[in-house]
Write a protein that holds these residues in place. Sequence first.
Motif, PDB file in Angstrom:
ATOM      1  N   LYS A 139       0.836  -1.208   0.000  1.00  0.00           N
ATOM      2  CA  LYS A 139       0.000   0.000   0.000  1.00  0.00           C
ATOM      3  C   LYS A 139       0.870   1.258   0.000  1.00  0.00           C
ATOM      4  N   ASN A 142       2.096   1.908  -3.523  1.00  0.00           N
ATOM      5  CA  ASN A 142       1.040   2.494  -4.341  1.00  0.00           C
ATOM      6  C   ASN A 142       0.823   3.961  -4.004  1.00  0.00           C
ATOM      7  N   HIS A 147       0.044   3.883  -8.975  1.00  0.00           N
ATOM      8  CA  HIS A 147      -0.430   2.545  -9.302  1.00  0.00           C
ATOM      9  C   HIS A 147       0.373   1.900 -10.419  1.00  0.00           C
ATOM     10  N   GLY A 150       3.080   0.245  -8.686  1.00  0.00           N
ATOM     11  CA  GLY A 150       2.487  -0.878  -7.968  1.00  0.00           C
ATOM     12  C   GLY A 150       2.205  -2.062  -8.869  1.00  0.00           C
ATOM     13  N   ASP A 151       1.720  -1.793 -10.095  1.00  0.00           N
ATOM     14  CA  ASP A 151       1.453  -2.881 -11.046  1.00  0.00           C
ATOM     15  C   ASP A 151       2.746  -3.602 -11.434  1.00  0.00           C
ATOM     16  N   ASP A 177      -3.262  -7.033  -3.648  1.00  0.00           N
ATOM     17  CA  ASP A 177      -1.982  -7.672  -3.343  1.00  0.00           C
ATOM     18  C   ASP A 177      -2.190  -9.023  -2.661  1.00  0.00           C
TER      19      ASP A 177
END
Length: 521
Positions: A139, A142, A147, A150-151, A177
């Motif tokens: 988290k 992100n 994002h 994060g991806d 996740d």
Amino acid sequence: MSRVWNVIAKHRASLQDLGMVLAVVLVVTYVAYAVDIFVTQGSVPAAQKAIELDEALLIGAVLAVGLLIFAARRYIEQKREMARRIAAEGRARELAYQDPLTGLANRRQFEEALAMAAASPPAQGQVHAVYLLDLNGFKQINDSYGHGTGDEVLLIVAERLLRSVREGDLVARLGGDEFVLLAQHLMGLEASANIAMRVIDSLAEPIVIGRVEHRVATGIGIAFLPDDAQTAPEVLRKADLALYRAKGERRSAFRFFEEDMDRLVRQRQQIERELREALQQDQIRPRFRPSIDLASGRVTGFEAVPSWVVEGSERFPPERFLPVAEETGLIHQLAGRVLAIACQAAREWPDEIVLSVDILPAQLKNRALSDGVLATIHTAGLPPSRLEVDISESAIVHDLHAAKAALGALRQAGVRVALDNFGTGYSSLYHIREFGFDKVKIDRRLISNMQDEEAASVVRALAGLGQGLGVAVSADGIAGSAGGAALLASGIREGQSASPLLSADAARQLARQEQSPAGVL
């Protein structure tokens, strides 16, 4: 009529092809007639002015070729359409069973595979293992880097998970996740632990995106078919219980499901159900713990403790139901009701006696906490100076800014603020000075060990620290007059009794009469 037009619109390509064939046939027929009638007219007898056989054959041949061309085109188009449909169905199947980001199996594919595993028990001495994974720290990635980053992290995590499992094991992403592994036909705990350790080791290496290193850890909950559960939903639930315990480690760790977990969770669910009913029926009410002036034995205040009493007996102690109330958000309703009842009771005490209530960590999430407290005492007609709010050191450390905002507004209105559980290891002089506490309460675990010289030395040091900072010092959990005498010798002038909690009526009677130290403690 509209149906006819719909058919024509739907088959317009076929009609176009047939029209072309018909046009060719008409042209050839016209040419044949033109040759026979106009070119050869007068040179042949009238009986022979009909289409000759060769011309009829020509027309038939053209018509046959046209129909063959039409059929060939329709066949090719149908093959193309079938190929497109097969490709579309394959793509739809991929979307239905694959995670679009990582390419792993999705929840649907995993649930079908798990159901098949549950219906196919392993051989004697073997198990099917379900590993439920949740990433720690994702988290923050992100929130800090977006994002997109994060991806990319999730893609790398998926690759590492695939390298960590055996060939044939299923790796799926449930969403966000959350990942899950299904490893079938394992030889017990050791084999399943080996897979979990490989997963943890694979994620120990930092993930580099651009020039930034990202570190993620994972909690892993493990449950077995058929040892822990017989059905797919049940084994997932138990793996989730084990995951909850693993995440409590706040680092990469794996935990196996244990029956005690299930028992505790079921008890917690029972407490939550009954607590909601108890709040509706107004069964959560305050009982009171007196604070005593150790020199004179007079009551200086009462702490309102939320109590769940049904038909004269305690249903659950506060340490059992208050954590559940915090987790479920019921603490706001519960604390508000307890404070309102306690304020009404405090109005019947002498003016010098103070009411104290605890502020629990979850209450700090309510930005209107201070406004609600002030509105409650205003409605009850209790002066703010007669209310003391106690907050633990752990709550302050957990959310320093929220604690400062809530307590600052209360202090400004005239409410006293006390630091509870003083001496448990979280305190710092910065906190005491920054919050401007009116009182510190030494934790009862230190007070109960006063017979030990080391503990007594710590209590004396804490008392001297409080006095040096100009803060009143109180002791929590005094047992008997001997304990009070020892605290007096340490420089502490006030303490809270370890005797059983009092009802509102008993507290009112005690507040109105003088008590000796031995009688109260």
